[in-house]
Design a protein around this motif. Sequence first.
Motif, PDB file in Angstrom:
ATOM      1  N   THR A  79       0.817  -1.209   0.000  1.00 52.56           N
ATOM      2  CA  THR A  79       0.000   0.000   0.000  1.00 52.56           C
ATOM      3  C   THR A  79       0.852   1.261   0.000  1.00 52.56           C
ATOM      4  OG1 THR A  79      -1.665  -1.245   1.227  1.00 52.56           O
ATOM      5  CG2 THR A  79      -1.924   1.132   1.173  1.00 52.56           C
ATOM      6  N   SER A  80       1.932   1.264   0.770  1.00 52.06           N
ATOM      7  CA  SER A  80       2.778   2.462   0.874  1.00 52.06           C
ATOM      8  C   SER A  80       3.599   2.733  -0.385  1.00 52.06           C
ATOM      9  CB  SER A  80       3.701   2.347   2.086  1.00 52.06           C
ATOM     10  OG  SER A  80       4.538   1.225   1.950  1.00 52.06           O
ATOM     11  N   HIS A  81       3.641   1.778  -1.328  1.00 49.95           N
ATOM     12  CA  HIS A  81       4.437   1.953  -2.546  1.00 49.95           C
ATOM     13  C   HIS A  81       3.591   1.964  -3.819  1.00 49.95           C
ATOM     14  CE1 HIS A  81       7.579   0.824   0.327  1.00 49.95           C
ATOM     15  NE2 HIS A  81       8.381   1.504  -0.465  1.00 49.95           N
TER      16      HIS A  81
END
Length: 144
Positions: A79-81
């Motif tokens: 999700t963070s990338h």
Amino acid sequence: MMEFREISFGSDEYLLELALREGVLRKPLGLSLSNEDRGNERGQLHFGLFAPNGDLLACVVAVPCCSDGAKIRQMAVSTSHQRSGLGRKLMAGLEENLRGRGFRRLVLNARASAVGFYEKLGYAGMGETFLEVGLPHLKMGKTI
């Protein structure tokens, strides 16, 4: 520098892959990867994109389905990338690896929200939209 590499079934990296797939693809839908979902994965090809510190940032599975074809499934980017180009890098590494193994035809079931992403990579829709895991999907294919 990100490293694309194959993940061995049952390895510690495979457990990282399962956790990433669970968190990105199943948990948001209120679903879980069951033992049944993983039962046939031993004979499938698992790949990941790893950060220099060993973190798994993206993963994908390829299922050989005939002499020169494979079905791509369970592609996930942490999700963070997401929206940072890792999905493109992952798919480029996958296609290069599969081409080297003699595969020429790839198919996948894209979530409706990801159809544009795959179109940009050269995949074309095949048939009508259908429901899978409660979401609209489109079968797509590409010759590599």
